[in-house]
Enzyme design. Sequence first.
Site, short mmCIF file in Angstrom:
data_model
loop_
_atom_site.label_atom_id
_atom_site.label_comp_id
_atom_site.label_asym_id
_atom_site.label_seq_id
_atom_site.Cartn_x
_atom_site.Cartn_y
_atom_site.Cartn_z
N SER A 167 66.68 18.79 68.26
CA SER A 167 65.25 19.08 68.13
C SER A 167 65.00 20.23 67.15
O SER A 167 65.31 20.12 65.98
CB SER A 167 64.67 19.37 69.51
OG SER A 167 63.27 19.44 69.46
N ASP A 328 59.19 15.19 67.85
CA ASP A 328 58.61 14.94 69.17
C ASP A 328 57.57 16.00 69.54
O ASP A 328 56.90 15.86 70.56
CB ASP A 328 59.69 14.80 70.26
CG ASP A 328 60.48 16.08 70.52
OD1 ASP A 328 60.36 17.04 69.72
OD2 ASP A 328 61.22 16.12 71.51
#
Length: 614
Positions: A167, A328
């Site tokens: 991430s 995300d």
Amino acid sequence: LAAPAGHGRPLPPPRHNSALPWHRPPLRLNPKTYAIVKQLLAEGNAGELQKYFGSRMEFGTAGLRAAMGAGISHMNDLTIIQTTQGFCRYLEKNFSDLKKRGVVIGFDARAHLSSGGSSKRFARLAANTFISQGVPVYLFSDIIPTPFVPYTVTHLKLCAGIMVTASHNPKQDNGYKVYWENGAQIISPHDKGISQAIEENQEPWPQAWDDKLIDSSPLLHDPYAMVNKEYFKDIQKQCFYRNINKETNLKFVHTSVHGVGHKFVQLAFKAFDLSPPFAVPEQKDPDPDFPTVKYPNPEEGKGVLTLSFALAEKDGARIILANDPDADRLAVAEKQESGEWKVFSGNELGALLGWWIFTCWKNNSRDTRAIKDVYMLSSTVSSKILRAIALKEGFHFEETLTGFKWMGNRAKQLMDQGKAVLFAFEEAIGYMCCPAVLDKDGVSAAVITAEMASFLATRNLSLSQQLKAVYDEYGFHITKASYFICHDPKVIQQLFDNLRNFDGKNTYPKSCGRFKVSGIRDLTTGYDSSQPDQKAILPTSKSSQMITFTFANGGVATMRTSGTEPKIKYYSELCAPPGNSDVEQLKKELDELVNALEKHFFQPEKNKLQRKTE
């Protein structure tokens, strides 16, 4: 090698030499990690070897996340093989039809030159593990945003999903994120079951390193084209103002911060009939070195958006949309009339998106009674603005523990009961705007934000003006969050113990400076003063610290430890009833509450805590 105190579990003694595959001839190993270990052995560098082999990475509900490198404490070919072998055996135990349904595996663009590790390499090794056991694998042939994995699990009714990504972590890190058959991240007891299975399957299976075997296997499928079509078709169900989108003069800048988001946000804008956003040229292509930012995390605010501001000024764009490297999460900034840029907090954007998604649902709902089955969710450390909107509008609001694993699983439970879950968010800039993905999704959030802004522009309203209108109608919700750094677990334990034994044994504070405490919920011990039986409704965990204080003035403050960093975090909010529009006075009162919280509950000088530095 014994593990250092407090750092995971000690390495079990090898059953025989093959339990340590680095000791085999390096013919089919990663030559780079092998060379690192060989060099350390030659130097007799016990300290570094201890770091690499002293303790194994812990597999938790977030899967794995660690730096790429040699040894069982790092992400590398061996630890990926071992993890996937354990996961495969666990799935075999839980699904009799695993060999019929299969799993999906995706990856981001991370790579680590010195150890030879990369997300693509790890994804291929994981695929090889499953295929060697006769399990079909849907392996994406190219980089994707994280939300595509949970989407594929649900869409193809698969048993599980793996996303290889770290991430927004620093560039040396990588991760292994796991989804269950319901399309949500795993929660207990699966984390413990998988962890146990990894322990029992550490010796690599035959040909474990030979990922070329998968290329000729009939069990290998590529879902890339299908998902790129179906996902954008599904998010179009959240597009309500196509005509406005086609004609808007509003210009947007988008940055993917050297990650995977560029192509997919462009496609999302096309799906909504919006003109494509201007892409920050220096950041639009994936680059595992993240050369233009100190941290590849848009949550850090203005520092990460410097190049976006410059491009927006040049091209006359008023709104900036920023994804983190696995797309995300979403950060949004808007140019104010003063010429300044406002970066919305996660809570502020949550308020705007919650208002917008509910308004769109209401305007398109033919049956007014359906509202009794409508839900919105947010995590317990996020703003309570959705609760205020729900109270006034008549839908349901629920809060969950921190993290989308909880919101995704709860959303699925509700959907299975025939409820409509319109929206979920957490303050760490994560938004679930579309029921097709039961996780945070920065791609759909970006395009839905763009449609909202385009619609508001037809009413001569900015996002900032609309945010004020939301607060005017439902009550101002002012938030402030920060953290202290503490590397000593004993000090952290003592700090929380003191709060639980404040005026004698088993007594919590009755006040914090001049602020009267009206309620306490302790999710470490399971105590909740607001419940008739004084037992918390939300799940509790003795392995992490988390106490929420409610104050008589409408303030709420949560103190919690971080699972991944040496931090004690706090989240505070002042919730005012509608009609109280003296924002400056509210901000002043929240500042006073936070100062009291730091002084009386954290006691940074006494506990030698290090303040967050901007």
